[in-house]
Design an enzyme around this catalytic site. Sequence first.
Site, short mmCIF file in Angstrom:
data_model
loop_
_atom_site.label_atom_id
_atom_site.label_comp_id
_atom_site.label_asym_id
_atom_site.label_seq_id
_atom_site.Cartn_x
_atom_site.Cartn_y
_atom_site.Cartn_z
N LEU A 116 36.62 42.66 62.54
CA LEU A 116 37.45 41.65 63.19
C LEU A 116 38.58 41.08 61.97
O LEU A 116 39.63 40.75 62.19
CB LEU A 116 36.53 40.18 62.95
CG LEU A 116 35.51 40.40 64.15
CD1 LEU A 116 34.36 39.25 63.87
CD2 LEU A 116 35.99 40.12 65.38
N GLY A 117 38.28 41.49 60.70
CA GLY A 117 39.35 41.17 59.73
C GLY A 117 38.74 41.56 58.34
O GLY A 117 37.62 41.89 58.08
N GLY B 201 39.23 40.16 54.13
CA GLY B 201 40.20 39.11 53.34
C GLY B 201 39.64 39.44 51.79
O GLY B 201 39.10 40.61 51.42
N GLY B 202 39.94 38.63 51.02
CA GLY B 202 39.47 38.66 49.54
C GLY B 202 38.14 39.15 49.31
O GLY B 202 37.75 39.77 48.51
N PHE B 203 37.04 38.50 50.11
CA PHE B 203 35.79 38.62 49.87
C PHE B 203 35.04 39.68 50.66
O PHE B 203 34.01 40.37 50.20
CB PHE B 203 35.07 37.35 50.39
CG PHE B 203 35.30 36.10 49.68
CD1 PHE B 203 34.87 35.91 48.34
CD2 PHE B 203 35.76 35.04 50.13
CE1 PHE B 203 34.86 34.90 47.76
CE2 PHE B 203 36.02 33.78 49.39
CZ PHE B 203 35.67 33.84 48.04
N GLY B 204 35.91 40.37 51.39
CA GLY B 204 34.95 41.67 52.21
C GLY B 204 35.61 41.46 53.56
O GLY B 204 36.37 40.95 54.10
N ASP C 200 38.54 26.50 49.07
CA ASP C 200 39.38 27.62 49.84
C ASP C 200 39.72 27.41 51.11
O ASP C 200 39.62 28.24 52.18
CB ASP C 200 38.90 29.08 49.57
CG ASP C 200 39.77 30.24 49.56
OD1 ASP C 200 40.94 29.91 49.39
OD2 ASP C 200 39.33 30.99 49.62
#
Length: 615
Positions: free
Chosen positions: A334-335, A337-340, A453
């Site tokens: 799905l996407g 990001g910074g976290f995974g 965040d």
Amino acid sequence: MFFKLLILALANLAAAEDVNFTYNGFRSANLSLDGNAQFTPNGLLMMTNDTEDQKGHAFYPNPVTFKNSYSNSNVFSFSTTFVFAIRSVSATPGGHGMAFVIAPQRGLPGALNGPFLGLFKLANNGNTTNHVFAVELDTVQSTAFNDIDNNHVGIDINGLNSTDSASAAYYAKKNGGLRNLTLISGKPMQLWVEYDGTHKQINVTLAPINVDKPQAPLISLNHDLAPILNKTMYVGFSSSTGSMNGQAQELVLSQLPKLPRVGGKKMSKLLIIGVPVISVSLVFLAISGVIYAIRRKRKFAELLEDWELEYGPQRFKYKELYIATKGFREKELLGRGGFGKVYKGILPTSKTEIAVKRISHESRQGMKEFVAEIVSVGRLRHRNLVPLLGYCRRKGELLLVYDYMRNGSLDKYLYNQPTVTLNWSQRFKVIRGVASGLFYLHEEWEQVVVHRDVKASNVLLDGELNGRLGDFGLARLYDHGTDPQTTHIVGTVGYLAPEQARSGKATTSTDVFSFGAFLLEVACGRRPIERQGPLQGVILVDWVFSCWKKARPSMRQVVQYLEGDIAFPELSFLWHSSIGLTFAPHEGSDDFAKSYPSSFTGLSYVESTLLSGGR
Ligand SMILES: *[C@@H]1O[C@H](CO)[C@@H](O)[C@H](O)[C@H]1NC(C)=O
Ligand SMILES: *[C@@H]1O[C@H](CO)[C@@H](O)[C@H](O)[C@H]1NC(C)=O
Ligand SMILES: *[C@@H]1O[C@H](CO)[C@@H](O)[C@H](O)[C@H]1NC(C)=O
Ligand SMILES: *[C@@H]1O[C@H](CO)[C@@H](O)[C@H](O)[C@H]1NC(C)=O
Ligand SMILES: *[C@@H]1O[C@H](CO)[C@@H](O)[C@H](O)[C@H]1NC(C)=O
Ligand SMILES: *[C@@H]1O[C@H](CO)[C@@H](O)[C@H](O)[C@H]1NC(C)=O
Ligand SMILES: *[C@@H]1O[C@H](CO)[C@@H](O)[C@H](O)[C@H]1NC(C)=O
Ligand SMILES: *[C@@H]1O[C@H](CO)[C@@H](O)[C@H](O)[C@H]1NC(C)=O
């Protein structure tokens, strides 16, 4: 005299997180040997010499994990395959056999040779305290153990009276029927032992080496290995010889069948050990390649510690998530990001749509606290928060399971020429929703939760385009994960409150700043710091200020204000030099600034703009 030679190739034994070994060739083999077992100069492992009544064991030296920490839990699925050939150079049939064995210790102390295969002794044959699982290849019919014939494969659980056994044979392809095999024919054969921990089924399959693995197993036994296998066990081979009645013959190593590379796809690394056994009653030449790959177990391995037991309902099985996301296929992504990475999934049992966030997380330190927090955050219930359903933990990895939000994250609708844009009332609904969610986190729940965040990419839109705040509490992970020496500021550049950049401390007020930046982001359809285009590098807050300055009211509006026809705009303004906002006043702005000396936040600006319907 007779010889028996076994060459075993173990591949990529990766049964558990703590087992990973590779052996390339006999010489580098590092096995725990006992009995008469020894290495020969040419790199073979000799398990017995030509003295009668010998036995030998070769075990992988390290324990292999077969269960997670609960003593009475399921045994992980595992599979092993080995190739062997037994050649008799004597007219007299006899000798004894060998077995693949899973035992509580390296070696089997006190076990006898001959028909006992080096596995058991009379006193403990069949004793449930043995905790031994073995698959025997037996070339002698021992009536004492109810052997069916002198050429059979048997599953031995805690004893030599096989729980199930079958004459050596295999199912030919295309319903070719069952074809007999002779273990001592000298031809290389392959044996597979597979255990399905879910269905508690043991399959044993035999085939000649030039034949693909038969579809149907020779033996299929439904038997739960949970009472037999302890958490960690040792794997290896056991072999024994009978009594002398013939003449020993030189081993002709050049006649050994070539060790088959059964590995291929999943099993690239071979552990190769040679096990020659000199039998006094028979000459056996056997080549065995053992490829041991507890693949399924490794694939679905997860970390589960005792302190997590209380989180039972929030804890997902990795296997379940793996199936839900179709093996974390790229197509389900799905996407990121910074976290995974985030994957879409459908839970196999409940058919619930979920989003699974995979976070790589090496640090174990703080994990307990973090999981406790995740679980407590999982109890948050608000229509503007993305429900966190639970988590799963693997080595170096944490997986968070959220409700799936049909319309994805808000940032998709804001920048990069979105295919669908949101109109004002939709945007306002989103903003109001997020504000309400954040208010719940800050003030309405039993604990104060600082999100840390807030940004458009952390806001998800449900089926009715309600804004829902996601990823709460995740920022803590950075804290736990970072080296204490490096002071890590949590959050995203462009949303960080100026005082947070200095102190690194996140408070509800810093969340409010981020929310202000988020408001501008939604209102303007621009990133807080523009990454490209003519406005590249422009800080949105500054840009809004500069626009604000050009927005002096027209005289018509001034008259309307003074007449009281429209409400006076609520203006509160402070040049932020004191807290580090880098807004450079343009000419003529000084007077304006002086006239509105109270504090300004992005929030009040956008609120008034939004409420008055401006863009
Ligand atoms: C196993 O060990 C090999 C060689 O040391 C290494 O390349 C591989 O990444 C390891 N695999 C795992 C899963 O730890
Ligand atoms: C063999 O095993 C021993 C002890 O288990 C270990 O110290 C040694 O490093 C191993 N050697 C190789 C080549 O793996
Ligand atoms: C075989 O090994 C045993 C024990 O290690 C030893 O006593 C015997 O002499 C050996 N026999 C030969 C023929 O090497
Ligand atoms: C195996 O587990 C049982 C209980 O399940 C225990 O009684 C026994 O001592 C264990 N054996 C070993 C060798 O750890
Ligand atoms: C194994 O089978 C033999 C022969 O039927 C029987 O006498 C013996 O009691 C059995 N042993 C066990 C442990 O079941
Ligand atoms: C099983 O083995 C244990 C230990 O060797 C022994 O104490 C016990 O008596 C045995 N039980 C049976 C039924 O043979
Ligand atoms: C295969 O082996 C079984 C058991 O040893 C025997 O009854 C049968 O006749 C054999 N079949 C063939 C075709 O040799
Ligand atoms: C055992 O064989 C049966 C029949 O082919 C198959 O349905 C089952 O999945 C197999 N189980 C394992 C553990 O391989």
